[in-house]
Design a protein around this motif. Sequence first.
Motif, PDB file in Angstrom:
ATOM      1  N   ILE A 119      35.814  30.825  43.217  1.00 48.30           N
ATOM      2  CA  ILE A 119      36.834  31.006  44.255  1.00 48.30           C
ATOM      3  C   ILE A 119      36.574  32.282  45.047  1.00 48.30           C
ATOM      4  CG2 ILE A 119      39.284  31.486  44.634  1.00 48.30           C
ATOM      5  CD1 ILE A 119      39.834  29.680  42.178  1.00 48.30           C
ATOM      6  N   GLU A 120      36.235  33.358  44.334  1.00 49.86           N
ATOM      7  CA  GLU A 120      36.036  34.655  44.994  1.00 49.86           C
ATOM      8  C   GLU A 120      34.840  34.629  45.935  1.00 49.86           C
ATOM      9  OE1 GLU A 120      37.953  36.938  41.132  1.00 49.86           O
ATOM     10  OE2 GLU A 120      35.783  36.862  41.421  1.00 49.86           O
ATOM     11  N   GLN A 121      33.735  34.080  45.476  1.00 53.31           N
ATOM     12  CA  GLN A 121      32.557  34.053  46.331  1.00 53.31           C
ATOM     13  C   GLN A 121      32.762  33.115  47.520  1.00 53.31           C
ATOM     14  OE1 GLN A 121      28.613  34.233  44.874  1.00 53.31           O
ATOM     15  NE2 GLN A 121      29.142  35.256  42.943  1.00 53.31           N
ATOM     16  N   ALA A 122      33.497  32.039  47.290  1.00 56.00           N
ATOM     17  CA  ALA A 122      33.775  31.115  48.398  1.00 56.00           C
ATOM     18  C   ALA A 122      34.720  31.735  49.414  1.00 56.00           C
ATOM     19  CB  ALA A 122      34.366  29.819  47.853  1.00 56.00           C
ATOM     20  N   ARG A 123      35.667  32.561  48.934  1.00 55.09           N
ATOM     21  CA  ARG A 123      36.614  33.198  49.850  1.00 55.09           C
ATOM     22  C   ARG A 123      35.887  34.064  50.880  1.00 55.09           C
ATOM     23  NH1 ARG A 123      41.964  35.075  49.447  1.00 55.09           N
ATOM     24  NH2 ARG A 123      42.343  33.143  48.302  1.00 55.09           N
ATOM     25  N   SER A 124      34.770  34.643  50.478  1.00 53.89           N
ATOM     26  CA  SER A 124      33.990  35.459  51.400  1.00 53.89           C
ATOM     27  C   SER A 124      32.840  34.686  52.041  1.00 53.89           C
ATOM     28  CB  SER A 124      33.445  36.694  50.678  1.00 53.89           C
ATOM     29  OG  SER A 124      34.497  37.574  50.360  1.00 53.89           O
ATOM     30  N   PHE A 180      24.515  44.003  40.685  1.00 55.91           N
ATOM     31  CA  PHE A 180      25.406  44.631  41.658  1.00 55.91           C
ATOM     32  C   PHE A 180      26.758  43.938  41.590  1.00 55.91           C
ATOM     33  CE2 PHE A 180      27.293  44.408  45.937  1.00 55.91           C
ATOM     34  CZ  PHE A 180      27.432  45.768  46.207  1.00 55.91           C
ATOM     35  N   ILE A 181      27.828  44.737  41.503  1.00 52.68           N
ATOM     36  CA  ILE A 181      29.170  44.159  41.403  1.00 52.68           C
ATOM     37  C   ILE A 181      30.036  44.718  42.522  1.00 52.68           C
ATOM     38  CG2 ILE A 181      31.234  43.906  39.966  1.00 52.68           C
ATOM     39  CD1 ILE A 181      29.426  44.121  37.523  1.00 52.68           C
ATOM     40  N   LEU A 182      30.689  43.828  43.215  1.00 53.28           N
ATOM     41  CA  LEU A 182      31.577  44.184  44.310  1.00 53.28           C
ATOM     42  C   LEU A 182      32.755  43.223  44.295  1.00 53.28           C
ATOM     43  CD1 LEU A 182      32.087  45.825  46.969  1.00 53.28           C
ATOM     44  CD2 LEU A 182      30.875  43.988  48.166  1.00 53.28           C
ATOM     45  N   ALA A 183      33.953  43.757  44.410  1.00 55.40           N
ATOM     46  CA  ALA A 183      35.147  42.915  44.522  1.00 55.40           C
ATOM     47  C   ALA A 183      35.154  42.319  45.927  1.00 55.40           C
ATOM     48  CB  ALA A 183      36.406  43.733  44.267  1.00 55.40           C
ATOM     49  N   VAL A 184      34.596  41.120  46.050  1.00 57.59           N
ATOM     50  CA  VAL A 184      34.353  40.557  47.379  1.00 57.59           C
ATOM     51  C   VAL A 184      35.643  40.124  48.086  1.00 57.59           C
ATOM     52  CG1 VAL A 184      31.994  39.865  46.860  1.00 57.59           C
ATOM     53  CG2 VAL A 184      33.866  38.262  46.398  1.00 57.59           C
ATOM     54  N   LYS A 185      36.758  40.119  47.364  1.00 64.55           N
ATOM     55  CA  LYS A 185      38.029  39.857  48.037  1.00 64.55           C
ATOM     56  C   LYS A 185      38.488  41.063  48.850  1.00 64.55           C
ATOM     57  CE  LYS A 185      40.373  36.175  45.458  1.00 64.55           C
ATOM     58  NZ  LYS A 185      41.613  35.825  44.747  1.00 64.55           N
ATOM     59  N   HIS A 241      37.213  46.327  37.551  1.00 68.97           N
ATOM     60  CA  HIS A 241      38.661  46.477  37.402  1.00 68.97           C
ATOM     61  C   HIS A 241      39.407  45.970  38.631  1.00 68.97           C
ATOM     62  CE1 HIS A 241      38.140  48.448  33.645  1.00 68.97           C
ATOM     63  NE2 HIS A 241      37.675  49.577  34.132  1.00 68.97           N
ATOM     64  N   ARG A 242      38.833  46.162  39.806  1.00 63.58           N
ATOM     65  CA  ARG A 242      39.463  45.644  41.024  1.00 63.58           C
ATOM     66  C   ARG A 242      39.455  44.115  41.011  1.00 63.58           C
ATOM     67  NH1 ARG A 242      43.302  45.243  44.608  1.00 63.58           N
ATOM     68  NH2 ARG A 242      42.606  44.548  46.665  1.00 63.58           N
ATOM     69  N   ILE A 243      38.358  43.535  40.572  1.00 64.27           N
ATOM     70  CA  ILE A 243      38.304  42.067  40.438  1.00 64.27           C
ATOM     71  C   ILE A 243      39.378  41.602  39.462  1.00 64.27           C
ATOM     72  CG2 ILE A 243      36.898  40.153  39.583  1.00 64.27           C
ATOM     73  CD1 ILE A 243      34.423  41.791  40.555  1.00 64.27           C
ATOM     74  N   ALA A 244      39.491  42.304  38.329  1.00 66.04           N
ATOM     75  CA  ALA A 244      40.493  41.932  37.325  1.00 66.04           C
ATOM     76  C   ALA A 244      41.903  42.073  37.876  1.00 66.04           C
ATOM     77  CB  ALA A 244      40.320  42.803  36.082  1.00 66.04           C
ATOM     78  N   GLU A 245      42.138  43.131  38.653  1.00 69.19           N
ATOM     79  CA  GLU A 245      43.461  43.342  39.244  1.00 69.19           C
ATOM     80  C   GLU A 245      43.858  42.156  40.125  1.00 69.19           C
ATOM     81  OE1 GLU A 245      45.634  47.042  41.062  1.00 69.19           O
ATOM     82  OE2 GLU A 245      43.895  46.538  42.317  1.00 69.19           O
ATOM     83  N   LEU A 246      42.934  41.710  40.949  1.00 66.55           N
ATOM     84  CA  LEU A 246      43.236  40.590  41.839  1.00 66.55           C
ATOM     85  C   LEU A 246      43.430  39.298  41.059  1.00 66.55           C
ATOM     86  CD1 LEU A 246      40.691  41.558  44.618  1.00 66.55           C
ATOM     87  CD2 LEU A 246      43.172  41.517  44.870  1.00 66.55           C
ATOM     88  N   ARG A 247      42.683  39.120  39.989  1.00 64.59           N
ATOM     89  CA  ARG A 247      42.854  37.924  39.166  1.00 64.59           C
ATOM     90  C   ARG A 247      44.195  37.939  38.441  1.00 64.59           C
ATOM     91  NH1 ARG A 247      36.740  37.150  36.497  1.00 64.59           N
ATOM     92  NH2 ARG A 247      35.687  36.654  38.483  1.00 64.59           N
ATOM     93  N   ILE A 248      44.624  39.116  37.991  1.00 68.04           N
ATOM     94  CA  ILE A 248      45.947  39.216  37.360  1.00 68.04           C
ATOM     95  C   ILE A 248      47.036  38.895  38.373  1.00 68.04           C
ATOM     96  CG2 ILE A 248      47.597  40.867  36.384  1.00 68.04           C
ATOM     97  CD1 ILE A 248      45.207  42.207  34.971  1.00 68.04           C
ATOM     98  N   ASN A 249      46.881  39.387  39.600  1.00 70.46           N
ATOM     99  CA  ASN A 249      47.854  39.061  40.646  1.00 70.46           C
ATOM    100  C   ASN A 249      47.985  37.551  40.824  1.00 70.46           C
ATOM    101  OD1 ASN A 249      48.144  41.792  41.104  1.00 70.46           O
ATOM    102  ND2 ASN A 249      46.985  41.824  43.011  1.00 70.46           N
ATOM    103  N   ASP A 250      46.841  36.861  40.848  1.00 74.37           N
ATOM    104  CA  ASP A 250      46.868  35.406  41.002  1.00 74.37           C
ATOM    105  C   ASP A 250      47.499  34.734  39.785  1.00 74.37           C
ATOM    106  OD1 ASP A 250      45.638  35.597  43.461  1.00 74.37           O
ATOM    107  OD2 ASP A 250      43.621  35.226  42.693  1.00 74.37           O
ATOM    108  N   LEU A 251      47.142  35.209  38.610  1.00 69.50           N
ATOM    109  CA  LEU A 251      47.659  34.611  37.373  1.00 69.50           C
ATOM    110  C   LEU A 251      49.172  34.732  37.283  1.00 69.50           C
ATOM    111  CD1 LEU A 251      47.041  33.412  34.490  1.00 69.50           C
ATOM    112  CD2 LEU A 251      46.986  35.786  33.691  1.00 69.50           C
ATOM    113  N   LEU A 252      49.697  35.893  37.660  1.00 69.36           N
ATOM    114  CA  LEU A 252      51.129  36.155  37.514  1.00 69.36           C
ATOM    115  C   LEU A 252      51.917  35.894  38.795  1.00 69.36           C
ATOM    116  CD1 LEU A 252      51.005  39.442  35.381  1.00 69.36           C
ATOM    117  CD2 LEU A 252      51.255  37.094  34.599  1.00 69.36           C
TER     118      LEU A 252
END
Length: 585
Positions: free
Chosen positions: A87-92, A120-125, A163-174
Amino acid sequence: MTTLAHLNSCAPSDFVATLRGIYEHSPWIAQRAAGQRPFVSVAALKFALQGVVSAASVDEQLALLRAHPELAGKAAIAGQLTAESTIEQARSGLNLCSATEFTALHALNAAYNAKFGFPFILAVKGPTGQGLTREAIIATFARRLRLSNARVGEMAECLRQVHRIAELRINDLLGVQHAFGPLLMEWLDTIGAWSEMEDGLTCSYMTGVHRRTAEQLATWMREAGMQVQIDAVGNVAGRYLSDVAGAKTLMTGSHYDTVRDGGKYDGRLGIVLPIALVRHLHARGERLPFHLEVVAFAEEEGVRFKSTFLGSNAVTGAFDVALLDKIDADGVTMREALAAAGHDPAAIPSIARDPQALLGFFEVHIEQGPVLLEHGLAVGVVSAIAGSSRYLVALTGLAGHAGTTPMHMRRDAAAAAAEIVLLVEQRCAQGPALVGTVGQLEVPNGSVNVIPGHCTLSLDIRAADDAVRLAAVQDILDGIAAICARRQVEAGVEQIVSAAAAPCAPWLMAQLGSAIERAGLPRHDLASGAGHDAMAMARVTDVAMLFARCGNGGISHNRLETMTADDAELAAQVVLDFLRSFRPA
């Protein structure tokens, strides 16, 4: 929809299973965090998970990084990504790369992994969660590969992105819905697009862009339910009136001018954030037991007329009217610039507020540094704003032929300057919250085959404690004299700035700190090495500051300055709580 209450009350195995997609293929993080329940807020949950990673071994941290897929890499092509990564890679639009983009990403992935040993890791959202463009992703990838040489530092940045990726995933989950963050980012994007330069943000005092920004801030204030005026120095002041008879005023605000090619959050966050809170209170019909005044200070950076804190000095009654005759690079005086914008310079003295009517002043500002970033904290309480001593040093030695003058007979001004630079670095590494910078260093009319006879440099010494700063300044000045005497070089030293430190009021700090703790995060105090309008306001009332984290290593005064909608949201919620709970000294 999963809730925080469910996560707090479910069996540990269910807690781990529910969070299985938050950190890529790493259930151990949730397993270790489960024992810390209950979490008082989503922010507290996020912070606990980050804490587990921070406490993990280096091998575990590396395993976490290596569990992440490459961007548009082999796993993506083969359809082997997790649902979240897909989902994240498709969003970008990484699933829609052109042949050229795919080739560029493939080369960058290979070079990065070869250099660091992890992907390389980047929160692509991105900062808003809406997704970065492929162009922005590739540019960020290339920049980090080019500039990051230390493996430890790049590993830390990758973990922050995790951690930024995790933050956005938690937002979606909750199903987290932000009340303020997206609006703040939208407003900052709006005025951040108005600039005196085509590429980058520059908004200097009393230019057309500056006046346009002032009018927009005034419009947002009026729409939020405030009484608004733009005063004679260009400050935009909005008052949200209390319904309590005899109420005093709590002030807040920051500056809306920028440095050249600056960032869009510096100063301006501290204006739009309280406007958004007033908008929220007004929509609810909620009044405070005090007047809240939000001031967008017209000038703090000193870009056009080389004079800082014009707006806040006017509010405190400390505006120097002699500055009205200062001339900009085009020969325009400040007086003329104000008149052309429709302001009456003669009315500036009337701007001063009555200190007896004030309860205090607080300022929200991005940190402009890496401390909160490295602690994994969205916000922090400022303990003091550093005082500053600035000097210009002119060194005069003796120019000579580079090939015929023996080394022991030289009077090299540049060599003396180099030793001074190292002296500043060595001395300013010794004190708490003490920093020293030589930001300008020049050999006028230098030539490759001539021993420098002249050299000029700047000194900028700052500390949150004036005694610490002044002791360092004296040692450095004594050191300069000794270096120059030994090298037979003359030194001319001119002081151009002397600003005392501004300690924040403990009673205001305590209330901001309590609001942070009620949000589920630990209070963290830190000094500000940068100057702020709160320094000027400290002349007339007690002050405090709330810092918000900025990304990209904490860089500021730069187009790479950034923050997230989540951090803006948390800062806004903390300030809203602070306002509702505020108690005068």
